[in-house]
Every structure is written in C-alpha cells, then in structure tokens.
Design a protein around this motif. Structure first.
Motif, short mmCIF file in Angstrom:
data_model
loop_
_atom_site.label_atom_id
_atom_site.label_comp_id
_atom_site.label_asym_id
_atom_site.label_seq_id
_atom_site.Cartn_x
_atom_site.Cartn_y
_atom_site.Cartn_z
N VAL A 22 0.84 -1.20 0.00
CA VAL A 22 0.00 0.00 0.00
C VAL A 22 0.87 1.25 0.00
O VAL A 22 0.62 2.20 -0.76
CB VAL A 22 -0.97 0.01 1.21
N SER A 23 1.91 1.26 0.83
CA SER A 23 2.82 2.41 0.88
C SER A 23 3.40 2.71 -0.49
O SER A 23 3.43 3.86 -0.94
CB SER A 23 3.98 2.14 1.85
N GLU A 24 3.85 1.67 -1.16
CA GLU A 24 4.44 1.84 -2.49
C GLU A 24 3.41 2.35 -3.49
O GLU A 24 3.67 3.26 -4.27
CB GLU A 24 5.05 0.53 -2.97
N GLN A 25 2.20 1.76 -3.46
CA GLN A 25 1.15 2.18 -4.39
C GLN A 25 0.72 3.63 -4.16
O GLN A 25 0.32 4.31 -5.09
CB GLN A 25 -0.06 1.25 -4.27
N GLU A 26 0.81 4.08 -2.92
CA GLU A 26 0.43 5.45 -2.57
C GLU A 26 1.61 6.42 -2.68
O GLU A 26 1.48 7.60 -2.34
CB GLU A 26 -0.14 5.49 -1.14
N ASN A 27 2.75 5.91 -3.13
CA ASN A 27 3.98 6.72 -3.28
C ASN A 27 4.38 7.41 -1.97
O ASN A 27 4.73 8.57 -1.95
CB ASN A 27 3.82 7.76 -4.39
N GLN A 33 3.35 6.69 5.32
CA GLN A 33 2.09 5.95 5.19
C GLN A 33 1.49 5.69 6.56
O GLN A 33 0.30 5.86 6.77
CB GLN A 33 2.31 4.63 4.44
N PHE A 34 2.32 5.31 7.52
CA PHE A 34 1.83 5.05 8.87
C PHE A 34 1.25 6.33 9.47
O PHE A 34 0.17 6.32 10.06
CB PHE A 34 2.94 4.49 9.76
#
Length: 70
Positions: A22-27, A33-34
């Motif tokens: 998810v972090s990667e997909q959301e850049n 991300q956290f």
C-alpha cells in the motif's frame, strides 16, 4: 522542530507485506504511510465519538516513547 517519538509495532509478515505494498502504491515511505493512516484514524475517531479533550491529551505520559536527542 517538533520532537519525535518512537513506538515498537509487531505485525505479521503478511500484514507487513500488505502495508509495504500500500505504501508503495500510494507513493509514500512506510513512515509517511503510517502517519497518514494514523491521522485518518484519529480524525475518524473524533468525527464519530467527539473531539478528544485537550486535558485528556495532556494527562497522558509519553516519556517512554520520546526519542533521545542526539
């Protein structure tokens, strides 16, 4: 600059992989991300249950989480 705090989090390998995906997909970096998810969760809590009182926040001892200044 605001002081920073640290907290240890234990998660399953599956949850970690999903979180990193998810972090990667959301850049976002995992830390960003956290923080994003945490802000959203707090906002949801306050929207559904009411604003957290400042006095309650001030009464919480965060000493064990404060990061040592170097």
């Amino acid at each position: 600059m605001k002081s920073s705090c640290e907290i240890t989090l234990r998660v399953s390998e599956d949850m970690l992989r999903r979180f990193l995906y998810v972090s990667e997909q959301e850049n976002r970096t995992p830390a960003n991300q956290f923080n994003f998810m945490l802000r959203n969760n707090i906002a949801y809590f306050e929207r559904t249950k009411g604003k957290i009182p400042e006095a309650a926040l001030r009464s919480i001892d965060i000493a064990e989480y404060k990061k040592e200044e170097q």
